[in-house]
Scaffold this active site. Structure first.
Site, short mmCIF file in Angstrom:
data_model
loop_
_atom_site.label_atom_id
_atom_site.label_comp_id
_atom_site.label_asym_id
_atom_site.label_seq_id
_atom_site.Cartn_x
_atom_site.Cartn_y
_atom_site.Cartn_z
N ARG A 91 -0.52 -9.04 13.32
CA ARG A 91 -1.09 -8.02 12.43
C ARG A 91 -1.96 -8.67 11.35
O ARG A 91 -2.98 -8.11 10.96
CB ARG A 91 0.04 -7.22 11.76
CG ARG A 91 0.65 -6.20 12.71
CD ARG A 91 2.02 -5.77 12.26
NE ARG A 91 2.01 -4.97 11.06
CZ ARG A 91 3.08 -4.75 10.30
NH1 ARG A 91 4.23 -5.30 10.64
NH2 ARG A 91 2.99 -4.00 9.24
N ARG A 133 -9.58 1.10 8.76
CA ARG A 133 -9.16 -0.27 9.07
C ARG A 133 -10.23 -1.02 9.84
O ARG A 133 -10.05 -2.20 10.13
CB ARG A 133 -7.88 -0.24 9.89
CG ARG A 133 -6.62 -0.47 9.07
CD ARG A 133 -5.44 -0.23 9.99
NE ARG A 133 -4.32 -1.07 9.71
CZ ARG A 133 -3.25 -0.66 9.04
NH1 ARG A 133 -3.18 0.54 8.53
NH2 ARG A 133 -2.23 -1.47 8.88
N LYS A 145 0.83 -1.21 0.00
CA LYS A 145 0.00 0.00 0.00
C LYS A 145 0.86 1.25 0.00
O LYS A 145 0.63 2.17 -0.78
CB LYS A 145 -0.90 0.06 1.24
CG LYS A 145 -1.96 -1.01 1.34
CD LYS A 145 -2.91 -0.71 2.50
CE LYS A 145 -2.25 -0.68 3.86
NZ LYS A 145 -1.76 -1.98 4.33
N ARG A 167 11.43 -2.22 11.39
CA ARG A 167 10.37 -1.71 12.25
C ARG A 167 10.09 -2.74 13.32
O ARG A 167 10.06 -3.93 13.05
CB ARG A 167 9.09 -1.49 11.43
CG ARG A 167 8.91 -0.07 10.97
CD ARG A 167 7.85 0.05 9.92
NE ARG A 167 6.55 -0.52 10.30
CZ ARG A 167 5.46 -0.45 9.53
NH1 ARG A 167 5.53 0.16 8.35
NH2 ARG A 167 4.33 -0.99 9.91
N ARG A 186 11.56 -6.72 5.46
CA ARG A 186 11.43 -5.28 5.21
C ARG A 186 12.35 -4.47 6.12
O ARG A 186 12.52 -4.77 7.29
CB ARG A 186 9.98 -4.87 5.44
CG ARG A 186 9.72 -3.40 5.21
CD ARG A 186 8.29 -3.13 4.93
NE ARG A 186 7.50 -3.06 6.15
CZ ARG A 186 6.23 -2.64 6.16
NH1 ARG A 186 5.62 -2.31 5.05
NH2 ARG A 186 5.57 -2.61 7.29
P1 ADP Z 1 0.99 -1.90 7.55
O1 ADP Z 1 -0.07 -1.61 6.53
O2 ADP Z 1 2.23 -2.44 6.97
O3 ADP Z 1 0.48 -2.71 8.71
P2 ADP Z 1 0.88 0.84 8.61
O4 ADP Z 1 2.05 1.73 8.59
O5 ADP Z 1 -0.28 1.19 7.75
O6 ADP Z 1 1.48 -0.58 8.24
O7 ADP Z 1 0.35 0.68 10.10
C1 ADP Z 1 1.19 0.32 11.17
C2 ADP Z 1 0.38 0.12 12.43
O8 ADP Z 1 -0.24 1.36 12.80
C3 ADP Z 1 -0.76 -0.87 12.31
O9 ADP Z 1 -0.34 -2.20 12.51
C4 ADP Z 1 -1.72 -0.37 13.40
O10 ADP Z 1 -1.28 -0.81 14.67
C5 ADP Z 1 -1.54 1.13 13.34
N1 ADP Z 1 -2.54 1.76 12.45
C6 ADP Z 1 -2.32 2.33 11.26
N2 ADP Z 1 -3.46 2.79 10.71
C7 ADP Z 1 -4.44 2.49 11.61
C8 ADP Z 1 -5.86 2.68 11.62
N3 ADP Z 1 -6.51 3.27 10.61
N4 ADP Z 1 -6.54 2.25 12.72
C9 ADP Z 1 -5.91 1.66 13.75
N5 ADP Z 1 -4.60 1.44 13.79
C10 ADP Z 1 -3.85 1.84 12.73
#
Ligand code: ADP
Ligand code: ZN
Length: 190
Positions: A171, A88, A13, A160, A127
C-alpha cells in the site's frame, strides 16, 4: 464546508475526518469505508474491490469514480462534505474536478497529512478495528480498556486483512507511485 483529506495510509485521515465532519456537520465520505461495507455485504462491487484491496492495490478508477459521483449528488452533500481517501490517482482528481464544476461548486480546503513510512508501518501493523461499530484502536497507542474488546459495543476487535505487514508495504508503494503526486497537483491550484 467542502474538504478533502490527503495522506498516506495510516496517516490518520480517518481519525481526523471523523472529528472534522462532526464539527462542521458534514457527511464523511470514505471510499475505503464504502468498499468495506460492500465487501461485508458481498455486493458485486464488494466482490470486485476485494481482490485489489487485499493485495494493497487501488480499486480501478472506473469503479471508484462513479461511487463518488453518486454520493456527491446525494442531497446531504448540498451544504458540504468531507472526502477521505478520494481522489487517489490523478485520473480520479480530474474526474472529481469535472463533477464539481458541473455542480458549480469548489473545494474550500485540501488538507494533506505528512507522515514518514516507518511510522506508517508501526501504526498500521498495530491497528485494530471493531467489525461492528467501526471504532479504531491501536494495540500500543490506543488499546481498548479490555484487551481485544471494543469499548463501545463489546465486540471482539480485529485486524483488517490489508493491515498485514506484507500488504502495508504494498500500500505504501501504491501511495508513493500513484497518490503522492496529488499533493503537488493541489498545491499548484492554490
Ligand atoms: P488507508 O488510507 O488506510 O489505506 P482506506 O480505508 O482509505 O485506507 O482504503 C483502503 C483500501 O481501499 C485502499 O488500500 C484501496 O485498495 C482502496 N481504496 C480506497 N479508496 C480508493 C480510491 N479512491 N481509489 C482506489 N482504491 C481505493
Ligand atoms: Zn464496537
Amino acid at each position: 464546508m467542502r474538504i478533502m483529506i490527503l495522506g498516506a495510509p495510516g496517516a490518520g485521515k480517518g481519525t481526523q475526518a471523523i472529528r472534522i465532519s462532526e464539527k462542521f456537520e458534514i457527511p464523511h465520505i470514505s471510499t475505503g469505508d464504502i468498499f468495506r461495507y460492500n465487501i461485508k455485504n458481498n455486493t458485486e462491487l464488494g466482490i470486485k474491490a476485494k481482490e485489489y484491496i487485499e493485495k494493497g492495490l487501488l480499486v480501478p478508477d472506473d469503479l471508484t469514480i462513479d461511487i463518488v459521483k453518486d454520493r456527491l449528488n446525494n442531497s446531504d452533500c448540498q451544504n458540504g462534505f468531507l472526502l477521505d481517501g478520494f481522489p487517489r490517482t490523478l485520473n480520479q482528481a480530474e474526474a472529481l474536478e469535472d463533477v464539481l464544476s458541473s455542480m458549480k461548486i469548489f473545494l474550500d480546503v485540501v488538507l494533506n497529512i505528512n507522515i514518514d513510512d516507518d511510522i506508517v508501518i508501526k501504526r498500521l501493523s498495530g491497528r485494530r478495528v471493531c467489525p461492528n461499530c467501526n471504532k479504531g484502536y491501536h494495540i500500543d497507542y490506543m488499546p481498548p480498556k479490555v484487551s481485544d474488546i471494543c469499548d463501545g459495543c463489546n465486540t471482539k476487535i480485529i485486524q483488517r486483512k490489508d493491515d498485514s505487514e506484507e500488504t502495508v508495504l504494498e500500500r505504501l508503494k501504491t501511495y508513493h507511485n500513484q497518490t503522492k503526486p496529488l499533493k503537488e497537483y493541489y498545491m499548484k491550484k492554490v
